[in-house]
Design a protein around this motif. Structure first.
Motif, short mmCIF file in Angstrom:
data_model
loop_
_atom_site.label_atom_id
_atom_site.label_comp_id
_atom_site.label_asym_id
_atom_site.label_seq_id
_atom_site.Cartn_x
_atom_site.Cartn_y
_atom_site.Cartn_z
N UNK A 189 0.87 -0.95 0.03
CA UNK A 189 -0.04 0.10 0.00
C UNK A 189 0.76 1.33 -0.16
N UNK A 190 0.80 2.01 -0.99
CA UNK A 190 1.80 3.15 -1.08
C UNK A 190 1.14 4.27 -1.14
N UNK A 191 -0.51 4.38 -0.84
CA UNK A 191 -1.24 5.78 -0.88
C UNK A 191 -1.66 5.88 0.53
N UNK A 192 -2.16 6.85 1.07
CA UNK A 192 -2.51 7.30 2.35
C UNK A 192 -3.83 6.51 2.45
N UNK A 193 -4.26 5.86 3.54
CA UNK A 193 -5.33 5.13 3.92
C UNK A 193 -5.74 5.69 5.10
N UNK A 194 -6.71 6.45 5.36
CA UNK A 194 -7.01 7.34 6.51
C UNK A 194 -8.23 7.12 7.30
N UNK A 195 -9.16 6.50 6.72
CA UNK A 195 -10.33 6.30 7.21
C UNK A 195 -10.99 4.99 6.97
N UNK A 196 -12.28 4.78 7.39
CA UNK A 196 -12.91 3.49 7.21
C UNK A 196 -13.44 3.47 5.89
N UNK A 197 -13.66 4.58 5.25
CA UNK A 197 -14.07 4.69 3.59
C UNK A 197 -12.75 4.15 2.93
N UNK A 198 -11.68 4.76 3.15
CA UNK A 198 -10.47 4.39 2.64
C UNK A 198 -10.27 3.05 2.52
N UNK A 199 -10.26 2.19 3.75
CA UNK A 199 -10.08 0.98 3.91
C UNK A 199 -11.13 0.21 3.20
N UNK A 366 -39.94 2.71 -0.78
CA UNK A 366 -39.94 3.87 -1.50
C UNK A 366 -38.63 4.82 -1.69
N UNK A 367 -37.61 3.96 -1.45
CA UNK A 367 -36.46 5.06 -1.46
C UNK A 367 -35.58 4.82 -2.74
N UNK A 368 -35.10 5.85 -3.05
CA UNK A 368 -34.21 5.57 -4.35
C UNK A 368 -32.72 5.71 -4.12
N UNK A 369 -32.22 6.49 -3.22
CA UNK A 369 -30.82 6.63 -3.37
C UNK A 369 -30.34 6.24 -1.85
N UNK A 370 -28.95 6.24 -1.59
CA UNK A 370 -28.64 5.79 -0.51
C UNK A 370 -27.08 6.43 -0.42
N UNK A 371 -26.62 7.09 0.65
CA UNK A 371 -25.17 7.21 0.84
C UNK A 371 -24.66 6.59 2.09
N UNK A 372 -23.61 6.03 1.90
CA UNK A 372 -22.70 5.23 2.92
C UNK A 372 -21.27 5.13 3.03
N UNK A 373 -20.78 5.05 4.18
CA UNK A 373 -19.41 5.00 4.47
C UNK A 373 -18.96 3.63 4.20
N UNK A 374 -19.78 2.49 3.97
CA UNK A 374 -19.48 1.10 3.87
C UNK A 374 -19.23 0.52 2.54
N UNK A 375 -18.05 0.19 2.06
CA UNK A 375 -17.69 -0.30 0.66
C UNK A 375 -18.85 -1.59 0.52
N UNK A 376 -19.00 -2.29 1.62
CA UNK A 376 -19.80 -3.48 1.51
C UNK A 376 -21.30 -3.30 1.00
N UNK A 377 -21.47 -2.07 1.79
CA UNK A 377 -23.14 -1.79 1.52
C UNK A 377 -23.23 -1.11 0.17
N UNK A 378 -22.20 -0.51 -0.30
CA UNK A 378 -22.44 0.28 -1.68
C UNK A 378 -22.33 -0.80 -2.73
N UNK A 379 -21.52 -1.78 -2.26
CA UNK A 379 -21.23 -2.78 -3.39
C UNK A 379 -22.67 -3.74 -3.70
N UNK A 380 -23.35 -3.92 -2.39
CA UNK A 380 -24.56 -4.80 -2.63
C UNK A 380 -25.91 -4.19 -2.77
#
Ligand code: F3S
Length: 408
Positions: A189-199, A366-380
């Motif tokens: 890993x050669x770039x900064x990884x500083x948050x859960x979202x980065x992880x 009846x929801x259309x859109x979501x924001x999340x800090x989880x890559x797993x949730x964003x993936x599924x």
């Protein structure tokens, strides 16, 4: 395959039809994977709890198994269900779904399983020790147990985990054996990884690349690229993402995870992969939307520390979009005792127990859109819940909850 006298008796039906069926599953898997024998397990985590995923066929399968007088023999915990088991009405869940979901829970309870309904059992009492053999079936929890705790489990399916709970055994193959726990890939890993979202973004990229391999991270630990002390809690974001975009069940982090600290865990033929930017991960996990209906925090289920972070940030503010922080019921109770649930509710958010944004019937709300800090949730979420997703850091998500818009 060698079986003890007790295991043979279970297979012969001496312990009842439920145990016989369970032993048949374990033995069949052992034969497929050429196991020499079975290994006793200390705990089980059963996935496949939401009625959304099980459907009527899954419910009938569980009812029939429970109806045979089947009981678990080892401590067993459950993955999230499709709703908060108590406050489901307030979430907008239909009575029809709730009835079926409760029937699923009753079948598990009849087998002696308490409805813990969390994908972070290791935060609420089911925390295996280093070297213990277990049989878990929630990919993010499997990853955490193997990697961060040093326990040993394969990625079980729901039925095979339940069979392990009933027999107290699993077949000794895969990650139960030393030789399969060595790293197949070195991730520099050669770039900064500083948050859960980065992880999460990092995990997404690595999972996609190594598939079911075993990555060994260099440059991510205390002396690494700006991460500064990878706490255990933060690693759950990394493991969950790799288990979603790939099928990673075990990883090592130089200087951090227990097997990496104990000695050389890298296979001689391991391939090196360099990650020098997370941009591709962020791009892949974001849809081009500006309006946000729902903000989801807590995939995997939020810890008390994470809930506190959200509560403090929200103090004195008011959300415009729906805000769900999903967690284990026990964690919510602890958060309530500290006044954190009250703070979040005062801002218009909810701390939701027993379920999550992927296994709840979000598509019915009846929801259309979501924001999340989880890559797993964003993936599924796009495929499982029909939502367009924005993925970013916690503060960015909370800003979206306040404004109803994704900024930046
Ligand atoms: Fe847990 Fe649901 Fe995420 S089960 S890991 S919160 S998709």
């Amino acid at each position: 395959m060698y079986l003890t006298a007790e295991e043979k008796a279970m297979l012969a039906g001496d312990f009842g039809p439920g145990a016989k069926r369970a032993m048949e599953i374990i033995v069949a898997l052992g034969k497929i994977y050429e196991a020499q024998d079975l290994v006793p397990v200390q705990s089980v985590q059963v996935a496949g709890v939401s009625y959304k995923n099980l459907g009527d066929a899954g419910l009938e399968f569980l009812r029939e198994w429970a109806g045979q007088g089947t009981r678990v023999r080892v401590p067993t915990t459950l993955n999230p269900a499709g709703m908060d088991l108590i406050h489901w009405r307030e979430l907008g869940i239909s009575a029809g779904f709730a009835r079926k979901q409760m029937a699923v829970i009753e079948a598990f309870e009849a087998m002696g399983i308490a409805p813990s309904c969390s994908c972070t059992p290791y935060l609420v009492g089911n925390r295996p020790a280093f070297g213990q053999h277990i049989a878990w079936s929630e990919s993010s929890a499997v990853s955490f147990a193997n990697s961060v705790l040093g326990a040993r489990t394969n990625r079980e399916g729901g039925p095979s985990a339940l069979a392990a709970a009933v027999t107290g055994r699993t077949a000794r193959y895969g990650l139960h054996l030393d030789e399969n726990r060595r790293a197949t890939h070195i991730i520099e890993v050669r770039c900064p990884v500083t948050s859960e979202a980065d992880l999460g973004a990092l995990g997404y990229l690595v999972g996609r690349r190594v598939k079911n391999g075993v990555p060994y991270f260099k440059g991510l630990g205390d002396k690494g690229q700006g991460i500064g002390g990878v706490g255990q809690g933060r690693l759950k974001a990394l493991g969950a993402a790799m288990a979603a975009s790939g099928a990673v069940a075990l990883y090592h982090v130089e200087g951090v995870t227990p097997e990496a600290r104990a000695g050389d865990v890298v296979a001689a033929e391991a391939e090196t992969v360099v990650i020098d930017s997370l941009d591709e991960g962020y791009v892949a996990l974001n849809s081009p939307i500006d309006e946000i209906d729902l903000v989801g925090i807590g995939c995997p289920h939020a810890s008390l520390v994470e809930i506190e972070e959200v509560a403090r940030w929200l103090e004195g503010k008011r959300v415009k979009a729906k805000l769900w922080i999903t967690t284990a019921r026990e964690t919510r109770e602890r958060a309530r005792e500290k006044g954190l649930v009250e703070l979040i509710e005062a801002a218009g958010g909810r701390v939701v127990a027993d379920t999550c944004l992927v296994v709840a019937p979000i598509e019915e709300l009846g929801l259309q859109s979501m924001a999340t800090n989880s890559a797993k949730a964003a993936f599924y979420a796009p495929t499982h819940s029909g939502l367009m997703v924005r993925f970013g850091g916690l503060e960015q998500c909370l800003e979206a909850a306040i404004t109803g818009k994704w900024l930046g």
